[in-house]
Write an enzyme that holds these catalytic residues in place. Structure first.
Site, PDB file in Angstrom:
ATOM      1  N   LYS A  96       0.863  -1.192   0.000  1.00 26.35           N
ATOM      2  CA  LYS A  96       0.000   0.000   0.000  1.00 26.35           C
ATOM      3  C   LYS A  96       0.892   1.232   0.000  1.00 26.35           C
ATOM      4  O   LYS A  96       1.735   1.391   0.885  1.00 26.35           O
ATOM      5  CB  LYS A  96      -0.900   0.008   1.237  1.00 26.35           C
ATOM      6  CG  LYS A  96      -2.059  -0.949   1.107  1.00 26.35           C
ATOM      7  CD  LYS A  96      -3.080  -0.765   2.207  1.00 26.35           C
ATOM      8  CE  LYS A  96      -4.264  -1.690   1.971  1.00 26.35           C
ATOM      9  NZ  LYS A  96      -3.912  -3.097   1.760  1.00 26.35           N
ATOM     10  N   ASP A 130      -1.598  -2.187  -4.063  1.00 28.33           N
ATOM     11  CA  ASP A 130      -3.013  -2.240  -3.675  1.00 28.33           C
ATOM     12  C   ASP A 130      -3.674  -0.897  -3.989  1.00 28.33           C
ATOM     13  O   ASP A 130      -3.019   0.147  -3.956  1.00 28.33           O
ATOM     14  CB  ASP A 130      -3.148  -2.490  -2.165  1.00 28.33           C
ATOM     15  CG  ASP A 130      -2.895  -3.941  -1.784  1.00 28.33           C
ATOM     16  OD1 ASP A 130      -2.779  -4.801  -2.675  1.00 28.33           O
ATOM     17  OD2 ASP A 130      -2.821  -4.219  -0.561  1.00 28.33           O
ATOM     18  N   GLN A 160     -10.703  -0.954  -9.080  1.00 26.99           N
ATOM     19  CA  GLN A 160     -11.924  -1.268  -8.311  1.00 26.99           C
ATOM     20  C   GLN A 160     -13.161  -1.013  -9.181  1.00 26.99           C
ATOM     21  O   GLN A 160     -13.328   0.094  -9.693  1.00 26.99           O
ATOM     22  CB  GLN A 160     -12.000  -0.359  -7.079  1.00 26.99           C
ATOM     23  CG  GLN A 160     -10.826  -0.512  -6.120  1.00 26.99           C
ATOM     24  CD  GLN A 160     -10.515   0.782  -5.375  1.00 26.99           C
ATOM     25  OE1 GLN A 160     -10.552   1.865  -5.957  1.00 26.99           O
ATOM     26  NE2 GLN A 160     -10.191   0.671  -4.095  1.00 26.99           N
ATOM     27  N   ARG A 181      -5.034  -6.429 -11.041  1.00 29.47           N
ATOM     28  CA  ARG A 181      -5.961  -7.175 -10.179  1.00 29.47           C
ATOM     29  C   ARG A 181      -7.282  -6.392 -10.204  1.00 29.47           C
ATOM     30  O   ARG A 181      -7.284  -5.189  -9.939  1.00 29.47           O
ATOM     31  CB  ARG A 181      -5.429  -7.236  -8.752  1.00 29.47           C
ATOM     32  CG  ARG A 181      -6.429  -7.864  -7.769  1.00 29.47           C
ATOM     33  CD  ARG A 181      -6.124  -7.501  -6.303  1.00 29.47           C
ATOM     34  NE  ARG A 181      -4.809  -7.909  -5.889  1.00 29.47           N
ATOM     35  CZ  ARG A 181      -4.140  -7.327  -4.873  1.00 29.47           C
ATOM     36  NH1 ARG A 181      -4.674  -6.329  -4.205  1.00 29.47           N
ATOM     37  NH2 ARG A 181      -2.928  -7.733  -4.544  1.00 29.47           N
ATOM     38  N   LYS A 184     -13.809  -5.422  -6.370  1.00 29.60           N
ATOM     39  CA  LYS A 184     -14.993  -4.548  -6.326  1.00 29.60           C
ATOM     40  C   LYS A 184     -14.674  -3.205  -5.674  1.00 29.60           C
ATOM     41  O   LYS A 184     -15.186  -2.175  -6.074  1.00 29.60           O
ATOM     42  CB  LYS A 184     -16.129  -5.240  -5.563  1.00 29.60           C
ATOM     43  CG  LYS A 184     -16.711  -6.431  -6.328  1.00 29.60           C
ATOM     44  CD  LYS A 184     -17.930  -7.012  -5.640  1.00 29.60           C
ATOM     45  CE  LYS A 184     -18.400  -8.271  -6.341  1.00 29.60           C
ATOM     46  NZ  LYS A 184     -19.530  -8.924  -5.657  1.00 29.60           N
ATOM     47  N   GLY A 185     -13.840  -3.230  -4.631  1.00 30.21           N
ATOM     48  CA  GLY A 185     -13.520  -1.999  -3.896  1.00 30.21           C
ATOM     49  C   GLY A 185     -14.029  -2.104  -2.471  1.00 30.21           C
ATOM     50  O   GLY A 185     -15.166  -2.522  -2.241  1.00 30.21           O
ATOM     51  N   ALA A 186     -13.170  -1.721  -1.520  1.00 28.94           N
ATOM     52  CA  ALA A 186     -13.462  -2.015  -0.117  1.00 28.94           C
ATOM     53  C   ALA A 186     -13.678  -0.788   0.756  1.00 28.94           C
ATOM     54  O   ALA A 186     -13.840  -0.921   1.962  1.00 28.94           O
ATOM     55  CB  ALA A 186     -12.306  -2.840   0.466  1.00 28.94           C
ATOM     56  N   THR A 227     -12.175 -11.862  -6.463  1.00 25.75           N
ATOM     57  CA  THR A 227     -13.522 -11.855  -5.891  1.00 25.75           C
ATOM     58  C   THR A 227     -13.840 -13.224  -5.307  1.00 25.75           C
ATOM     59  O   THR A 227     -13.236 -14.224  -5.691  1.00 25.75           O
ATOM     60  CB  THR A 227     -14.580 -11.490  -6.968  1.00 25.75           C
ATOM     61  OG1 THR A 227     -15.863 -11.431  -6.356  1.00 25.75           O
ATOM     62  CG2 THR A 227     -14.618 -12.488  -8.116  1.00 25.75           C
TER      63      THR A 227
HETATM   64  P1  FDA Z   1     -19.024  -9.731  -2.299  1.00 28.38           P
HETATM   65  O1  FDA Z   1     -18.721  -8.753  -1.225  1.00 28.38           O
HETATM   66  O2  FDA Z   1     -20.259  -9.540  -3.100  1.00 28.38           O
HETATM   67  O3  FDA Z   1     -19.003 -11.172  -1.680  1.00 28.38           O
HETATM   68  C1  FDA Z   1     -19.338 -12.337  -2.398  1.00 28.38           C
HETATM   69  C2  FDA Z   1     -19.348 -13.493  -1.415  1.00 28.38           C
HETATM   70  O4  FDA Z   1     -18.009 -13.695  -0.936  1.00 28.38           O
HETATM   71  C3  FDA Z   1     -20.170 -13.231  -0.161  1.00 28.38           C
HETATM   72  O5  FDA Z   1     -21.490 -13.608  -0.352  1.00 28.38           O
HETATM   73  C4  FDA Z   1     -19.449 -14.082   0.854  1.00 28.38           C
HETATM   74  O6  FDA Z   1     -19.836 -15.424   0.733  1.00 28.38           O
HETATM   75  C5  FDA Z   1     -18.015 -13.977   0.452  1.00 28.38           C
HETATM   76  N1  FDA Z   1     -17.315 -12.886   1.156  1.00 28.38           N
HETATM   77  C6  FDA Z   1     -16.948 -11.685   0.668  1.00 28.38           C
HETATM   78  N2  FDA Z   1     -16.300 -10.971   1.593  1.00 28.38           N
HETATM   79  C7  FDA Z   1     -16.277 -11.726   2.697  1.00 28.38           C
HETATM   80  C8  FDA Z   1     -15.746 -11.533   4.007  1.00 28.38           C
HETATM   81  N3  FDA Z   1     -15.113 -10.420   4.356  1.00 28.38           N
HETATM   82  N4  FDA Z   1     -15.880 -12.535   4.899  1.00 28.38           N
HETATM   83  C9  FDA Z   1     -16.491 -13.693   4.575  1.00 28.38           C
HETATM   84  N5  FDA Z   1     -17.018 -13.927   3.353  1.00 28.38           N
HETATM   85  C10 FDA Z   1     -16.916 -12.958   2.426  1.00 28.38           C
HETATM   86  N6  FDA Z   1     -10.175  -3.856  -2.258  1.00 28.38           N
HETATM   87  C11 FDA Z   1      -9.621  -2.639  -2.496  1.00 28.38           C
HETATM   88  O7  FDA Z   1     -10.327  -1.631  -2.386  1.00 28.38           O
HETATM   89  N7  FDA Z   1      -8.315  -2.539  -2.849  1.00 28.38           N
HETATM   90  C12 FDA Z   1      -7.512  -3.616  -3.011  1.00 28.38           C
HETATM   91  O8  FDA Z   1      -6.333  -3.478  -3.341  1.00 28.38           O
HETATM   92  C13 FDA Z   1      -8.076  -4.906  -2.783  1.00 28.38           C
HETATM   93  N8  FDA Z   1      -7.343  -6.039  -2.919  1.00 28.38           N
HETATM   94  C14 FDA Z   1      -7.973  -7.278  -2.865  1.00 28.38           C
HETATM   95  C15 FDA Z   1      -7.237  -8.428  -3.149  1.00 28.38           C
HETATM   96  C16 FDA Z   1      -7.901  -9.655  -3.206  1.00 28.38           C
HETATM   97  C17 FDA Z   1      -7.116 -10.885  -3.561  1.00 28.38           C
HETATM   98  C18 FDA Z   1      -9.300  -9.722  -2.944  1.00 28.38           C
HETATM   99  C19 FDA Z   1     -10.046 -11.020  -3.048  1.00 28.38           C
HETATM  100  C20 FDA Z   1      -9.982  -8.591  -2.609  1.00 28.38           C
HETATM  101  C21 FDA Z   1      -9.339  -7.364  -2.556  1.00 28.38           C
HETATM  102  N9  FDA Z   1     -10.025  -6.220  -2.187  1.00 28.38           N
HETATM  103  C22 FDA Z   1      -9.433  -4.988  -2.398  1.00 28.38           C
HETATM  104  C23 FDA Z   1     -11.341  -6.308  -1.524  1.00 28.38           C
HETATM  105  C24 FDA Z   1     -12.487  -6.216  -2.498  1.00 28.38           C
HETATM  106  O9  FDA Z   1     -12.565  -4.916  -3.030  1.00 28.38           O
HETATM  107  C25 FDA Z   1     -13.828  -6.574  -1.845  1.00 28.38           C
HETATM  108  O10 FDA Z   1     -14.084  -5.678  -0.801  1.00 28.38           O
HETATM  109  C26 FDA Z   1     -13.879  -7.993  -1.279  1.00 28.38           C
HETATM  110  O11 FDA Z   1     -13.224  -8.895  -2.115  1.00 28.38           O
HETATM  111  C27 FDA Z   1     -15.344  -8.480  -1.142  1.00 28.38           C
HETATM  112  O12 FDA Z   1     -15.967  -8.468  -2.391  1.00 28.38           O
HETATM  113  P2  FDA Z   1     -16.313  -9.780  -3.259  1.00 28.38           P
HETATM  114  O13 FDA Z   1     -15.823  -9.512  -4.632  1.00 28.38           O
HETATM  115  O14 FDA Z   1     -15.783 -10.973  -2.640  1.00 28.38           O
HETATM  116  O15 FDA Z   1     -17.874  -9.787  -3.370  1.00 28.38           O
END
Ligand code: FDA
Length: 308
Positions: A96, A130, A160, A181, A184-186, A227
């Site tokens: 980061k 990141d 994201q 990579r 979705k975005g966190a 994801t």
């Molecule tokens: P979504 O949130 O819709 O979740 C889909 C399903 O996955 C859920 O129904 C659940 O089953 C499971 N799930 C998801 N999150 C979970 C949790 N915390 N605990 C338990 N189960 C969960 N973001 C960012 O802003 N900058 C970055 O650099 C990164 N880097 C990054 C690296 C990698 C390898 C991953 C997988 C993710 C990131 N992220 C990130 C985080 C990303 O933006 C996002 O917030 C999370 O991956 C959750 O989104 P999903 O795509 O999993 O979908």
């Protein structure tokens, strides 16, 4: 509402002081973070490698405004690179820029990042920058492009799908064959910057992942589809099959400890899977973002507290 509250806590120093003060909290976090030490990390990497899952390793910490802390982070990354190379793990690292002093001085951060990239390159390691909240997006892209212009082929970036700007960014970056990579975005973002509705974030993810896969097919970049979303993963697999994109042209990426059965299933189906493995003492913000993503995680946390 729940997500917004958790993301507010992730930045609140008072919440950090309270929660990290509990030894028990530290133990509960082990579901998402293998531990605070390099030994904890090495154990986790070995375990994942034994089931054909590769890793990208992150030293926890962000938003540093003190130069000494930034230097400590750089040194920790340099030590880590040596250590993982000596173990001959197929590891990437994730960094980061706010942990490398981007808020102190872009030039300072640039110099630190260059040192990390040089050392990683000597050891054949890819480094992903990141993506952080939208106040950093342009600065991160600028620094990434500057590093590429300097000849670093081992630097990668994150896009994201919740940001309106990401379509234009992905088109520009894939034209330059960047390693991306897609996630979705966190972070908590305003509606003027990011899609407020999950449906739009998901639809954009699918649109962007097709651009990435098309580019990968033409040899422009090797994308990480980051994801845990079943539907999106299925769409990616189907699209790759229909358009004859070989599974070795891309990889799925997931967070340590999340949907481990799905990770194993993808490996069994012949896909590449990489786990993002964070470690270190500065786990609070990362942990709270994982809480924000899934209300059930809060229940898991609270019930463990009560049980113990
Ligand atoms: P979504 O949130 O819709 O979740 C889909 C399903 O996955 C859920 O129904 C659940 O089953 C499971 N799930 C998801 N999150 C979970 C949790 N915390 N605990 C338990 N189960 C969960 N973001 C960012 O802003 N900058 C970055 O650099 C990164 N880097 C990054 C690296 C990698 C390898 C991953 C997988 C993710 C990131 N992220 C990130 C985080 C990303 O933006 C996002 O917030 C999370 O991956 C959750 O989104 P999903 O795509 O999993 O979908």
């Amino acid at each position: 509402m729940y997500r917004a509250l958790m993301l507010y806590f992730s930045r609140a120093l008072w919440a950090k002081r309270i929660i990290t003060g509990f030894e028990l909290a530290r133990r509960v976090t082990q579901r998402f973070i293998p531990g605070e030490t390099e030994e904890d990390l090495i154990k986790a990497i070995r375990k994942l490698n034994s089931v054909q899952i590769t890793t990208t390793v992150d030293i926890l910490g962000e938003s540093i405004i003190n130069k000494d802390e930034a230097i400590q982070t750089v040194d920790a990354y340099l030590r880590l690179i040596k250590r993982i190379s000596s173990e001959q793990f197929p590891v990437w690292i994730s960094v980061k820029l706010s942990a490398l002093g981007l808020d102190i001085s872009p030039q300072l951060c640039y110099n630190y990042m260059r040192r990390i990239l040089q050392s990683a390159r000597e050891h054949g390691i890819q480094v992903t920058i990141d993506m952080e909240d939208h106040t950093y997006t342009q600065r991160i892209i600028d620094l990434f492009l500057a590093m590429r212009a300097e000849g670093f082929e081992n630097v990668r970036i994150v896009i994201q799908s919740y940001l309106y700007r990401s379509y234009a960014d992905i088109v520009m970056l894939t034209e330059g064959s960047a390693g991306i990579r897609l996630c979705k975005g966190a972070y908590k973002e305003p509606a003027s910057i990011a899609y407020p509705k999950k449906h739009d974030v998901n639809a954009t993810f699918v649109r962007l992942l097709k651009i990435l896969l098309d580019a990968a097919k033409d040899g422009r970049g090797y994308p990480g589809i980051a994801t845990h979303d079943d539907k999106i993963i299925q769409i990616a697999k189907t699209y790759a099959t229909q358009t004859h994109i070989s599974p070795d042209r891309f990889e799925f990426q997931m967070l340590y400890g999340i949907r481990t059965a799905l990770q194993a299933q993808l490996v069994a189906e012949g896909y590449r899977v990489r786990a993002y493995v964070p470690f270190g003492t500065q786990w609070f913000s990362y942990f709270m973002r994982r809480m924000a993503e899934r209300p059930a995680n809060l229940w898991f946390f609270v019930s463990n507290f009560v049980k113990r």
